[in-house]
Design a protein around this motif. Structure first.
Motif, PDB file in Angstrom:
ATOM      1  N   THR A 148      -2.472  -6.708  -4.512  1.00 48.03           N
ATOM      2  CA  THR A 148      -1.232  -6.511  -5.262  1.00 48.03           C
ATOM      3  C   THR A 148      -0.254  -7.663  -5.064  1.00 48.03           C
ATOM      4  OG1 THR A 148      -0.252  -5.188  -3.460  1.00 48.03           O
ATOM      5  CG2 THR A 148      -1.399  -3.989  -5.220  1.00 48.03           C
ATOM      6  N   ARG A 152       1.398  -8.954  -8.348  1.00 50.69           N
ATOM      7  CA  ARG A 152       2.760  -8.407  -8.439  1.00 50.69           C
ATOM      8  C   ARG A 152       3.765  -9.463  -8.878  1.00 50.69           C
ATOM      9  NH1 ARG A 152       6.755  -6.634  -9.497  1.00 50.69           N
ATOM     10  NH2 ARG A 152       8.058  -5.041  -8.558  1.00 50.69           N
ATOM     11  N   GLY A 217       5.554   0.940  -6.392  1.00 49.40           N
ATOM     12  CA  GLY A 217       4.767  -0.204  -6.827  1.00 49.40           C
ATOM     13  C   GLY A 217       4.230  -0.045  -8.234  1.00 49.40           C
ATOM     14  N   MET A 221       5.528  -2.315 -11.325  1.00 45.29           N
ATOM     15  CA  MET A 221       4.533  -3.163 -11.978  1.00 45.29           C
ATOM     16  C   MET A 221       4.502  -2.885 -13.469  1.00 45.29           C
ATOM     17  SD  MET A 221       2.146  -5.458 -11.072  1.00 45.29           S
ATOM     18  CE  MET A 221       2.820  -6.404 -12.409  1.00 45.29           C
TER      19      MET A 221
END
Length: 473
Positions: A148, A152, A217, A221
């Protein structure tokens, strides 16, 4: 714009979009904290198995290294599965939600060893539970979580900050386990049941932290992609597993990151377990582990507070060199007064401070190696490359446990004694003071080949040129 407030920059010095907010860093920290608690609890199992359950030292060492080797192999394999799956950037977060409850359950099961059934059934139970927590559940969370950082944000500045928050989370989890485990379990009675109760509390914390990370998250995202702040990850053409592995080992920077994680994890695993043995047999009181850990919080906070400044001033290469050689130097100092508590605490404090900035660079190094994949192969291989983090860490932890067991066996370790023999003291000094010197100097020599920091800007320009040419076609 509100009066008195500075407009927040939208791009970093390299022109990459800045998409991270404070809550995003904190949520990322939360995910690493949960993973770190699981990993550091596993690091305490050697002492738990030998001194609380009563398993044979040799059996424990062999079982744990088997579990770690199997576990490490699953990282790259599972990373390849993720790279073949659909879902773009969002596919990396879904595994955290799926595995949160199993992670909490297995955290408790680690301590419910059926020793009453005998040594063989107990050892078999230890093998199965270690395989489940490391080779299956932890891998299915940690591998996509490592990836990630790459998807990200494209900003090296934000990746660096994410690395610091993750390092803080990982280190904080280690400090929590180091400070709390022995005193709390002793306060609860010091029995296996006490460790089970302690494990249940930690399981709830693991569950909560993973869910926090997933919720924030995945939401952030999705919003970043909708706002075009981060490009939606295109589905790369699937690469066969063996081909992907061949590509990775053809990338010398990935290999160095792999070795970096392997060797530093061996050292960390030994340090995590050696404290209890050192305090119990050298200083005569295993409760000192908590005190040493508590005192170490000052250098820890100072180290993380200064990490961004240190990395900015020294750069990646020199930060790592200072961390490795500095830690080795303070281990040398400890060798001259191994039974002095003040020297032990002092060298531990300064050595930890020196290595903290180094710990912040794991994800950054991996992201640089992935960028090189794209430059060399025109494929990022994000998830399978992230297996370097898990592979190195897990094999390193397993080898650390085996090395520790070998030292104890060579020292004729006997947990039933009231005072350490000379051979037991020599073994404890060996894995606590002398071995870290060899490991850190060895890693310094290996890392001299990592010259990607200077090459990265030109590589990215070349990759951008290729993309422009393909778009033009």
């Amino acid at each position: 714009m509100a009066f008195g407030k500075k407009e927040r920059p939208t791009v970093d010095k390299d022109g990459a979009a800045l998409v991270m907010r404070k809550r995003d860093y904190l949520a990322d920290f939360s995910g690493q904290l949960g993973l770190g608690l699981m990993a550091n609890l596993v690091g305490q199992l050697q002492y738990f198995y030998t001194d609380k359950v009563g398993l044979a030292v040799g059996s424990v060492g062999v079982v744990m290294v088997i579990a770690k080797v199997v576990d490490a192999l699953t990282d790259i394999w599972f990373g390849n599965i993720i790279d073949h799956s659909k879902g773009g950037n969002m596919k990396y977060y879904k595994w955290m939600l799926r595995m949160a409850i199993p992670a909490a359950v297995i955290t408790v099961m680690m301590f419910t060893v059926p020793i009453q059934a005998g040594q063989i059934p107990a050892v078999a139970y230890v093998l199965v539970t270690n395989l489940l927590i490391t080779a299956v559940i932890y891998t299915m969370i940690a591998t996509p979580f490592a990836a990630t950082m790459i998807v990200r944000t494209q900003s090296q500045e934000e990746r660096g900050k994410m690395g610091i928050f993750r390092a803080v989370g990982n280190y904080a989890s280690g400090m929590i386990i180091a400070i709390a485990t022995i005193p709390v379990t002793n306060m609860l009675g010091g029995t296996q049941l006490a460790w089970i109760k302690y494990g249940a509390v930690m399981a709830l914390v693991v569950l909560l932290t993973l869910l926090i990370c997933y919720r924030n998250g995945s939401k952030a995202m999705r919003k970043a992609v909708e706002d075009d702040a981060v490009a939606a990850e295109p589905e790369e053409e699937p690469v066969e597993f063996l081909t992907a592995v061949k590509c990775l080992f053809g990338n010398k920077y990935w290999v160095i990151v792999l070795m970096f994680n392997l060797i530093t994890s061996i050292s960390s695993a030994i340090v995590a377990s050696s404290g209890a043995y050192y305090c119990k047999w050298i200083f005569g009181n295993d409760n000192l582990v908590g005190i040493v850990g508590a005192v170490g919080l000052l250098s820890t906070f100072l180290g993380f507070a200064m990490s961004n400044i240190i990395i900015g001033k020294l750069g990646v290469q020199r930060t790592i060199n200072v961390g490795l050689l500095g830690y080795a130097l303070f281990c040398v100092i400890r060798c001259f007064a191994p039974a002095n508590l003040v020297v032990y605490i002092g060298t531990s404090l300064v050595g930890s401070f020196i290595q903290i900035p180094l710990m912040c660079l794991y994800g950054v190094l991996l992201a640089m190696a992935v960028d090189y994949n794209e430059y060399k192969y025109e494929k990022k291989l994000v998830a399978v490359s992230s297996g370097a983090i898990g592979f190195g860490s897990k094999v390193g932890n397993g080898l650390g446990a085996l090395i520790l067991a070998l030292f104890l066996m060579l020292g004729s370790y006997d947990s039933t004694l009231t005072e350490a023999t000379s051979s037991m003291r020599a073994a404890i000094y060996g894995f606590s003071n002398y071995l870290p010197i060899v490991l850190n100097v060895g890693m310094f020599l290996i890392f001299r080949g990592f010259d990607l920091e200077e090459k990265l800007p030109a590589m990215r320009a070349e990759v951008a040129k290729r993309h422009a040419q393909k778009t033009g076609e």
